[in-house]
Design an enzyme around this catalytic site. Structure first.
Site, PDB file in Angstrom:
ATOM      1  N   GLU A   1      -5.693   3.929   6.172  1.00 45.36           N
ATOM      2  CA  GLU A   1      -5.286   3.614   4.798  1.00 45.36           C
ATOM      3  C   GLU A   1      -5.713   4.706   3.821  1.00 45.36           C
ATOM      4  OE1 GLU A   1      -5.894   1.137   1.005  1.00 45.36           O
ATOM      5  OE2 GLU A   1      -7.142   2.550   2.076  1.00 45.36           O
TER       6      GLU A   1
ATOM      7  N   SER B   1     -11.020  -0.684   2.875  1.00 43.35           N
ATOM      8  CA  SER B   1     -10.370  -0.904   4.173  1.00 43.35           C
ATOM      9  C   SER B   1      -9.978   0.446   4.758  1.00 43.35           C
ATOM     10  CB  SER B   1      -9.107  -1.742   4.005  1.00 43.35           C
ATOM     11  OG  SER B   1      -9.406  -2.984   3.423  1.00 43.35           O
TER      12      SER B   1
ATOM     13  N   ARG C   1       0.815  -1.220   0.000  1.00 41.55           N
ATOM     14  CA  ARG C   1       0.000   0.000   0.000  1.00 41.55           C
ATOM     15  C   ARG C   1       0.854   1.278   0.000  1.00 41.55           C
ATOM     16  NH1 ARG C   1      -3.248  -3.385  -0.786  1.00 41.55           N
ATOM     17  NH2 ARG C   1      -5.423  -3.435  -0.142  1.00 41.55           N
TER      18      ARG C   1
HETATM   19  N1  EPU Z   1     -11.328 -10.809   9.262  1.00 45.31           N
HETATM   20  C1  EPU Z   1     -12.055 -10.615  10.412  1.00 45.31           C
HETATM   21  N2  EPU Z   1     -13.273 -10.010  10.316  1.00 45.31           N
HETATM   22  C2  EPU Z   1     -13.774  -9.577   9.146  1.00 45.31           C
HETATM   23  C3  EPU Z   1     -13.046  -9.789   7.972  1.00 45.31           C
HETATM   24  C4  EPU Z   1     -11.812 -10.385   8.048  1.00 45.31           C
HETATM   25  O1  EPU Z   1     -11.605 -10.959  11.505  1.00 45.31           O
HETATM   26  O2  EPU Z   1     -14.875  -9.004   9.142  1.00 45.31           O
HETATM   27  C5  EPU Z   1      -9.967 -11.396   9.359  1.00 45.31           C
HETATM   28  C6  EPU Z   1      -9.971 -12.870   9.093  1.00 45.31           C
HETATM   29  O3  EPU Z   1      -8.984 -13.455   9.925  1.00 45.31           O
HETATM   30  C7  EPU Z   1      -9.565 -12.958   7.637  1.00 45.31           C
HETATM   31  C8  EPU Z   1      -8.567 -11.812   7.538  1.00 45.31           C
HETATM   32  O4  EPU Z   1      -9.123 -10.817   8.405  1.00 45.31           O
HETATM   33  O5  EPU Z   1      -8.972 -14.170   7.311  1.00 45.31           O
HETATM   34  C9  EPU Z   1      -8.363 -11.251   6.153  1.00 45.31           C
HETATM   35  O6  EPU Z   1      -9.616 -10.766   5.631  1.00 45.31           O
HETATM   36  P1  EPU Z   1      -9.810 -10.360   4.107  1.00 45.31           P
HETATM   37  O7  EPU Z   1      -9.432 -11.503   3.233  1.00 45.31           O
HETATM   38  O8  EPU Z   1     -11.165  -9.801   3.936  1.00 45.31           O
HETATM   39  O9  EPU Z   1      -8.694  -9.252   3.866  1.00 45.31           O
HETATM   40  P2  EPU Z   1      -8.328  -7.906   4.615  1.00 45.31           P
HETATM   41  O10 EPU Z   1      -6.928  -8.070   5.107  1.00 45.31           O
HETATM   42  O11 EPU Z   1      -9.317  -7.510   5.605  1.00 45.31           O
HETATM   43  C10 EPU Z   1      -7.249  -6.925   2.462  1.00 45.31           C
HETATM   44  C11 EPU Z   1      -7.188  -5.592   1.765  1.00 45.31           C
HETATM   45  C12 EPU Z   1      -8.446  -5.353   0.934  1.00 45.31           C
HETATM   46  C13 EPU Z   1      -8.562  -6.477  -0.077  1.00 45.31           C
HETATM   47  C14 EPU Z   1      -8.632  -7.810   0.690  1.00 45.31           C
HETATM   48  C15 EPU Z   1      -8.651  -9.004  -0.232  1.00 45.31           C
HETATM   49  C16 EPU Z   1      -5.842  -4.118   3.140  1.00 45.31           C
HETATM   50  C17 EPU Z   1      -5.836  -2.976   4.101  1.00 45.31           C
HETATM   51  N3  EPU Z   1      -7.027  -4.532   2.755  1.00 45.31           N
HETATM   52  O12 EPU Z   1      -8.320  -6.855   3.389  1.00 45.31           O
HETATM   53  O13 EPU Z   1      -8.283  -4.141   0.235  1.00 45.31           O
HETATM   54  O14 EPU Z   1      -9.707  -6.328  -0.886  1.00 45.31           O
HETATM   55  O15 EPU Z   1      -7.448  -7.942   1.507  1.00 45.31           O
HETATM   56  O16 EPU Z   1      -7.391  -9.149  -0.804  1.00 45.31           O
HETATM   57  O17 EPU Z   1      -4.763  -4.588   2.766  1.00 45.31           O
HETATM   58  C18 EPU Z   1      -8.656  -1.804   0.473  1.00 45.31           C
HETATM   59  O18 EPU Z   1      -7.443  -1.654   0.543  1.00 45.31           O
HETATM   60  O19 EPU Z   1      -9.435  -0.795   0.511  1.00 45.31           O
HETATM   61  C19 EPU Z   1      -9.213  -3.132   0.354  1.00 45.31           C
HETATM   62  C20 EPU Z   1     -10.518  -3.361   0.347  1.00 45.31           C
END
Ligand code: EPU
Length: 357
Positions: A349, A247, A164
């Site tokens: 972010e 995010s 990022r």
């Molecule tokens: N999780 C929770 N609660 C939730 C959702 C997720 O506890 O409501 C935990 C779980 O352990 C899950 C982990 O978070 O396994 C990862 O969740 P997710 O796959 O949804 O990914 P994220 O880390 O929350 C990141 C990016 C997103 C991107 C997704 C998918 C960042 C800050 N965010 O989210 O990007 O779409 O991965 O690759 O890196 C953005 O940057 O605006 C964005 C949406």
């Protein structure tokens, strides 16, 4: 007008002026009318807006001149039997370009389907999702250097992409100036209907694949969009879970994995240029930390005007009548709660304009 009309959060007060730039000429003309000198301490009076999907703008608005980057144009060059270079003007809608490349039989961007915003914004924070970061596909970008007053090409290596972030974002953060305005982005894609190897566990399992296997790129696109929809990460006017900036916090990266709670998720940190794992760095999940610090999906402040998304803990959302101050209050509550419980400070972010946490 209020800048709320231009942001996915639907938040932000009025600007001093708003200039749409539909052509490269108009964009450069705006830059020339608002010059940046080496002695300028910061250019707090100019703001460029693309898709408005990564901005939180204060209720008081922006006391300066806003340029809406609305340039269009796409050139596809088939450079070999297997490769193509696609050059896109900054104002094009990101997801329309992803769809266009796939329709032309070019793969690479499929995992980045369904992301709101404009093409020109993607290199700045190295947009990423579902195992791909845009920096891996970028060959070079054209920028307008507002100090030198000329167009320049910057290569992917010069952009120093990280999680990022990029050289452009780091420079903006330290100097407070937008020296380089993105004019166009060139992507190196493959002339292949098959996707890149799938790297994200959740995507692989939705496709019934092992990590590292491939699938038809259009199927990967459809699957990613379905996953994003289930998390409220595809814009839909009627769904307040999507009145957000995606995010709201980055996933923290630590040098000592022992500082993380034992049960917290741990992910490798990948260097986008080489694809290699960066030793000694561990990424955890901000969503997990927030949830385990006691904030459930839907957690709200301001009599429910701003809340966590009901579908994903990491998105702060405007339920329709929120102010920017409501969202900031929610963000501060969450940062403090996670700090108290885990001694980890979440970093926002989106770009905060004329406001701070
Ligand atoms: N999780 C929770 N609660 C939730 C959702 C997720 O506890 O409501 C935990 C779980 O352990 C899950 C982990 O978070 O396994 C990862 O969740 P997710 O796959 O949804 O990914 P994220 O880390 O929350 C990141 C990016 C997103 C991107 C997704 C998918 C960042 C800050 N965010 O989210 O990007 O779409 O991965 O690759 O890196 C953005 O940057 O605006 C964005 C949406």
């Amino acid at each position: 007008m209020r800048l709320a009309e231009l942001t996915t959060f639907h938040l932000g007060g009025p600007p001093q002026s708003l200039t749409p730039a539909r052509t490269r000429g108009e964009l450069i003309e705006f830059c020339r009318a608002h010059p940046l000198g080496l002695s300028t301490p910061s250019d707090t009076d100019v703001l460029f807006i693309g898709g408005g999907s990564n901005l939180l703008i204060s209720d008081a608005g922006f006391d300066g001149h806003v340029c809406l980057v609305a340039t269009t144009g796409v050139v596809v060059e088939e450079t070999s039997e297997t490769e193509a270079i696609v050059t896109v003007e900054a104002g094009e809608n990101w997801d329309e370009i992803v769809a266009l490349t796939l329709a032309r039989g070019l793969s690479g961007l499929e995992a980045l389907s369904g992301i709101p915003g404009s093409v020109g914004a993607t290199p700045i924070q190295n947009v990423g999702a579902y195992g791909t970061e845009v920096g891996e596909l970028i060959i070079s970008i054209e920028v307008y250097d507002r100090i030198a007053g000329q167009v320049r090409t910057l290569t992917a290596a010069e952009l120093e992409f990280g999680y990022r972030t990029s050289a452009l974002k780091r420079a903006q953060q330290t100097s407070g100036m937008t020296q380089y305005l993105v004019l166009s982005v060139s992507f190196g894609l493959r002339r292949d209907a098959q996707s890149l190897p799938v790297r994200y566990a959740q995507l692989a399992s939705a496709l019934d694949l092992e990590i590292g296997q491939t699938a038809p790129a259009s199927l990967v696109r459809d699957t990613v969009i379905a996953l994003r929809k289930s998390k409220g990460m595809v814009l839909e006017e009627a769904d307040h879970d999507t009145w957000s900036a995606g995010s709201f916090f980055t996933n923290p990266i630590v040098s000592d994995a022992d500082v993380l709670p034992v049960e917290a998720p741990r992910y490798p940190v990948i260097d986008p240029l080489s694809g290699a794992t960066i030793e000694g760095k561990t990424k955890t999940s901000a969503a997990w930390l927030i949830e385990h610090a006691g904030f459930s999906k839907g957690h709200s402040v301001g009599e429910g005007r701003a809340s966590l998304s009901t579908k994903h803990t990491l998105a702060l959302t405007n339920r329709g009548r929120a102010s920017t101050e409501d969202v900031l209050e929610l963000a501060r509550t969450i940062v403090a709660g996670v700090e108290d419980k885990y001694a980890i400070t979440l970093e926002p972010e989106p770009t905060l304009i004329a406001c701070s946490l």
